[in-house]
Design a protein around this motif. Structure first.
Motif, PDB file in Angstrom:
ATOM      1  N   UNK A 150       5.797 -13.770 -11.197  1.00 47.32           N
ATOM      2  CA  UNK A 150       7.019 -14.011 -10.426  1.00 47.32           C
ATOM      3  C   UNK A 150       6.709 -14.693  -9.106  1.00 47.32           C
ATOM      4  N   UNK A 151       5.411 -14.748  -8.770  1.00 51.04           N
ATOM      5  CA  UNK A 151       5.003 -15.326  -7.502  1.00 51.04           C
ATOM      6  C   UNK A 151       4.529 -16.769  -7.701  1.00 51.04           C
ATOM      7  N   UNK A 152       4.546 -17.532  -6.629  1.00 50.67           N
ATOM      8  CA  UNK A 152       4.066 -18.913  -6.720  1.00 50.67           C
ATOM      9  C   UNK A 152       3.333 -19.272  -5.433  1.00 50.67           C
ATOM     10  N   UNK A 153       2.612 -20.401  -5.482  1.00 49.91           N
ATOM     11  CA  UNK A 153       1.822 -20.836  -4.335  1.00 49.91           C
ATOM     12  C   UNK A 153       2.590 -21.920  -3.591  1.00 49.91           C
ATOM     13  N   UNK A 154       3.004 -21.626  -2.366  1.00 48.25           N
ATOM     14  CA  UNK A 154       3.872 -22.569  -1.647  1.00 48.25           C
ATOM     15  C   UNK A 154       3.186 -23.891  -1.319  1.00 48.25           C
ATOM     16  N   UNK A 155       1.860 -23.895  -1.211  1.00 41.90           N
ATOM     17  CA  UNK A 155       1.185 -25.170  -0.945  1.00 41.90           C
ATOM     18  C   UNK A 155       1.271 -26.109  -2.144  1.00 41.90           C
ATOM     19  N   UNK A 156       1.592 -25.563  -3.311  1.00 45.05           N
ATOM     20  CA  UNK A 156       1.770 -26.393  -4.512  1.00 45.05           C
ATOM     21  C   UNK A 156       3.223 -26.303  -4.965  1.00 45.05           C
ATOM     22  N   UNK A 157       4.141 -26.436  -4.038  1.00 45.76           N
ATOM     23  CA  UNK A 157       5.549 -26.241  -4.363  1.00 45.76           C
ATOM     24  C   UNK A 157       6.380 -27.388  -3.818  1.00 45.76           C
TER      25      UNK A 157
ATOM     26  N   UNK B  54       1.014 -13.148  -0.135  1.00 44.27           N
ATOM     27  CA  UNK B  54       1.113 -11.812  -0.757  1.00 44.27           C
ATOM     28  C   UNK B  54       0.512 -11.683  -2.154  1.00 44.27           C
ATOM     29  N   UNK B  55       0.175 -12.795  -2.808  1.00 40.35           N
ATOM     30  CA  UNK B  55      -0.283 -12.672  -4.204  1.00 40.35           C
ATOM     31  C   UNK B  55      -1.775 -12.330  -4.230  1.00 40.35           C
ATOM     32  N   UNK B  56      -2.064 -11.055  -4.374  1.00 42.35           N
ATOM     33  CA  UNK B  56      -3.441 -10.582  -4.284  1.00 42.35           C
ATOM     34  C   UNK B  56      -3.887  -9.868  -5.544  1.00 42.35           C
TER      35      UNK B  56
ATOM     36  N   UNK C  12       7.458 -16.425  -3.316  1.00 36.59           N
ATOM     37  CA  UNK C  12       6.091 -16.468  -2.773  1.00 36.59           C
ATOM     38  C   UNK C  12       5.791 -15.251  -1.906  1.00 36.59           C
ATOM     39  N   UNK C  13       6.749 -14.815  -1.108  1.00 37.71           N
ATOM     40  CA  UNK C  13       6.453 -13.750  -0.141  1.00 37.71           C
ATOM     41  C   UNK C  13       6.827 -12.353  -0.619  1.00 37.71           C
ATOM     42  N   UNK C  14       7.712 -12.280  -1.590  1.00 41.76           N
ATOM     43  CA  UNK C  14       8.087 -10.967  -2.111  1.00 41.76           C
ATOM     44  C   UNK C  14       8.499 -10.027  -0.998  1.00 41.76           C
ATOM     45  N   UNK C  15       7.894  -8.840  -0.994  1.00 47.62           N
ATOM     46  CA  UNK C  15       8.317  -7.834  -0.012  1.00 47.62           C
ATOM     47  C   UNK C  15       7.855  -8.172   1.406  1.00 47.62           C
ATOM     48  N   UNK C  16       7.022  -9.189   1.579  1.00 53.00           N
ATOM     49  CA  UNK C  16       6.621  -9.594   2.944  1.00 53.00           C
ATOM     50  C   UNK C  16       7.687 -10.434   3.644  1.00 53.00           C
ATOM     51  N   UNK C  17       8.689 -10.874   2.876  1.00 46.44           N
ATOM     52  CA  UNK C  17       9.669 -11.804   3.462  1.00 46.44           C
ATOM     53  C   UNK C  17      10.455 -11.182   4.613  1.00 46.44           C
ATOM     54  N   UNK C  18      10.802  -9.908   4.463  1.00 48.60           N
ATOM     55  CA  UNK C  18      11.610  -9.267   5.500  1.00 48.60           C
ATOM     56  C   UNK C  18      10.857  -9.258   6.837  1.00 48.60           C
ATOM     57  N   UNK C  19       9.574  -8.888   6.769  1.00 48.45           N
ATOM     58  CA  UNK C  19       8.765  -8.865   8.002  1.00 48.45           C
ATOM     59  C   UNK C  19       8.602 -10.281   8.574  1.00 48.45           C
ATOM     60  N   UNK C  20       8.434 -11.242   7.673  1.00 44.18           N
ATOM     61  CA  UNK C  20       8.300 -12.633   8.128  1.00 44.18           C
ATOM     62  C   UNK C  20       9.566 -13.103   8.844  1.00 44.18           C
ATOM     63  N   UNK C  21      10.707 -12.742   8.283  1.00 42.10           N
ATOM     64  CA  UNK C  21      11.982 -13.163   8.891  1.00 42.10           C
ATOM     65  C   UNK C  21      12.134 -12.529  10.279  1.00 42.10           C
ATOM     66  N   UNK C  22      11.676 -11.292  10.419  1.00 41.21           N
ATOM     67  CA  UNK C  22      11.769 -10.629  11.735  1.00 41.21           C
ATOM     68  C   UNK C  22      10.838 -11.332  12.736  1.00 41.21           C
ATOM     69  N   UNK C  23       9.638 -11.709  12.287  1.00 39.06           N
ATOM     70  CA  UNK C  23       8.692 -12.396  13.192  1.00 39.06           C
ATOM     71  C   UNK C  23       9.214 -13.800  13.523  1.00 39.06           C
ATOM     72  N   UNK C  24       9.832 -14.431  12.523  1.00 37.83           N
ATOM     73  CA  UNK C  24      10.449 -15.745  12.780  1.00 37.83           C
ATOM     74  C   UNK C  24      11.519 -15.595  13.867  1.00 37.83           C
ATOM     75  N   UNK C  25      12.287 -14.527  13.805  1.00 38.68           N
ATOM     76  CA  UNK C  25      13.334 -14.298  14.802  1.00 38.68           C
ATOM     77  C   UNK C  25      12.735 -14.131  16.191  1.00 38.68           C
ATOM     78  N   UNK C  26      11.579 -13.465  16.268  1.00 40.15           N
ATOM     79  CA  UNK C  26      10.923 -13.280  17.561  1.00 40.15           C
ATOM     80  C   UNK C  26      10.443 -14.612  18.138  1.00 40.15           C
ATOM     81  N   UNK C  27       9.773 -15.409  17.306  1.00 36.99           N
ATOM     82  CA  UNK C  27       9.104 -16.608  17.843  1.00 36.99           C
ATOM     83  C   UNK C  27       9.921 -17.892  17.705  1.00 36.99           C
ATOM     84  N   UNK C  28      10.864 -17.911  16.779  1.00 38.98           N
ATOM     85  CA  UNK C  28      11.637 -19.138  16.576  1.00 38.98           C
ATOM     86  C   UNK C  28      13.055 -18.783  16.118  1.00 38.98           C
ATOM     87  N   UNK C  29      13.822 -18.130  17.012  1.00 39.91           N
ATOM     88  CA  UNK C  29      15.135 -17.617  16.604  1.00 39.91           C
ATOM     89  C   UNK C  29      16.111 -18.715  16.185  1.00 39.91           C
TER      90      UNK C  29
END
Ligand code: FAD
Length: 477
Positions: A425-432, A385-387, A446-463
């Motif tokens: 406030x953001x960081x790079x997870x590959x260097x964490x 998300x850090x763009x 790292x994900x900020x406002x993208x985290x909610x969507x990521x958690x939903x996709x995680x639930x779909x593919x890896x509950x």
């Protein structure tokens, strides 16, 4: 024989001979227990703090083996670590007691020169990929140390020497083949499982085992203009400020960094910089080398360098230039990064003070010039998300002696905290790195406002959070 394997519930289970034989019958690659002669020969992890002692190692020869290994692990509730290149700075390249899925044998790379694409298997290293793509004068944007895995690097973002012209590794990803927790193989692309495609572009190993990536390649090299200039640390204020001012003027073809460190003697570097604390400035121009040498000239004119190794260089030479200082299994590592809008004077003051007061020779304090193509992608277009930040500052603790663990780790945390206060406030997870922290540390930032969507996709593919040895996204959180 029977092996005792750690489960997802954190308890131990016995896997007997019969079950091992059943697993072996489905795997063309290797199934290794600590008793097997091949076990000791498994490629080691990068971070010497976390060599790992898995009870079971599967080294798949292809996707079919990955499916079998995932099904076996899921059916038996086993804790699994997935290793691409093994360079996790967080120490997540292995596991104690669990099952290690080591993709080292899956290192195939296949370039389509007409389409300018490359298909790369999930265990390939950057060096494997560069070797093939450069034969056609192409690159797939990746990282700057050739021994790093393409997989982990890409899944976390992937920033290298052409990032400002061509973006991150994920910005050049066209599709991926993913073995999910249910053992199903899914194609992730703009047209196929687009939610999964969005999530794996920054969301790490949370969603499945990527058995292959297809990247858009870019025309770069075989020769590029390279700047490598080394200054005495005493001149840090001047060098950092002039570097920052030069960086504000450069085109996107330039990707650049400045850092402080001390490097051991090497036959490949000038004697003036052996074992001397110094400031390193580095840059690559990804277009015409002659034009590039003109653009990097002001960088070479800063102060009175100890040494200057700049010049037109083969791209693969640039990609391997730092390799010898980062040999896998030799250094203990604890890194933290933070993004900053700009290298303001207060931030530079902190960096310079830290440069002069590092707890170990091999500790790096690096500022990477970001921006360019990276920032032309929207913050919600990919999970990464850090763009908007123009710089990333990374405090890379590297040392050899376990007795120095506490000293270096607490210094890195302190230095990082000071810079982070001025960051986005953001960081790079590959260097964490995480050390004694939970694997979820840093994920929210790292994900900020993208985290909610990521958690939903995680639930779909890896509950059930089967893939949990990663910068972990909790399902449904
Ligand atoms: C010396 C060094 C230099 C580096 N330089 C750069 C750089 O220039 N640019 C940059 O962006 N980063 C860089 N990194 C950071 C690097 O991107 C991360 O450490 C990355 O995780 C390494 O990927 P890997 O496959 O080698 O690691 P691994 O340890 O194999 O994997 C790390 C994690 O990625 C996941 N993973 C790995 N392979 C797969 C797969 N096939 N499918 C699903 N999940 C998988 C797993 O969750 C695993 O825990 C560097 C790291 C080191 C140590």
């Amino acid at each position: 024989m029977t092996v005792t394997v750690t489960t997802l519930k954190g308890v131990e289970t016995k896997i007997g001979n019969e079950m091992l034989d059943e697993l072996r019958m489905t795997i063309r690659g290797d199934v290794l227990t600590p008793e097997d002669p091949g076990y000791a020969g498994v490629r080691s992890a990068y971070n010497a703090m976390y060599p790992g002692r898995p009870s079971l190692v599967v080294r798949p020869s292809g996707t079919a083996d990955v499916i079998s290994a995932i099904n076996f692990a899921r059916e038996n509730g086993l804790l699994v670590a997935v290793r691409g290149g093994g360079h996790s700075v967080a120490g997540l390249s292995s596991v104690d007691g669990g099952l290690l899925l080591d993709l080292a044998r899956m290192n195939g790379v296949d370039v389509d020169p007409e389409a300018r694409t490359v298909r790369v298997q999930g265990g390939a290293l950057i060096g494997d990929m560069d070797h093939e793509t450069q034969a056609f004068g192409l690159v797939a944007p990746s990282g700057v140390v050739s021994d790093t895995g393409v997989a982990g690097l890409t899944l976390g973002g992937g920033e290298g020497w052409v990032r400002r012209q061509y973006g991150l590794a994920i910005d050049n990803l066209l599709s991926a083949q993913v073995v999910c927790a249910d053992g199903q193989v899914r194609t992730a692309s703009a047209d196929s499982n687009p939610d999964l495609f969005w999530a794996i572009r920054g969301g790490g190993g949370n969603f499945g085992v990527v058995t292959s990536f297809t990247f858009q390649c870019r025309p770069v090299g075989p020769t590029v203009a390279f700047a490598g200039v080394f200054h005495p640390v005493e001149d840090a204020e001047n060098v950092y400020r002039q570097f920052r001012d030069w960086a504000a003027t450069v085109p996107d073809e330039i990707s650049a960094l400045i850092g402080c460190t001390t490097l051991p003697a090497s036959e490949h570097t000038p004697p003036q910089i052996h074992n001397v604390p110094m400031i390193v400035t580095g840059a690559v121009y990804s277009g015409d080398p002659e034009e590039g040498m003109k653009i990097i000239q002001p960088l070479r004119d800063i102060g009175t360098p100890l040494a200057d190794i700049s010049g037109p260089l083969p791209f693969v030479g640039v990609q391997t230039a730092f390799d010898e200082f980062f040999r896998r299994g030799t250094l203990r590592s604890y890194w933290k990064s933070t993004f900053v809008e700009d290298l303001t004077d207060p931030i530079l003051d902190i960096i310079v003070a830290k440069a002069r007061n590092r707890p170990h020779d091999r500790v790096f304090v690096i500022a990477f010039l970001m921006g360019g193509a990276i920032n032309r992608v929207g913050a919600t277009d990919t999970a990464y998300s850090e763009r908007s930040a123009k710089w990333m500052v990374s405090i890379d603790g590297n040392w050899e002696d376990a007795a120095d663990d506490d000293k270096v780790i607490s210094w890195v945390r302190g230095a990082w905290g000071e810079v982070h206060e001025h960051g986005t406030g953001s960081l790079y997870l590959n260097f964490n790195s995480v050390a004694d922290e939970a694997v979820t540390v840093g994920v929210e930032s790292a994900f900020g406002s993208n985290l909610e969507r990521l958690a939903a996709i995680k639930t779909t593919y890896d509950p059930d959070n089967f893939f949990r040895l990663n910068n972990n996204i909790t399902p449904g959180a």
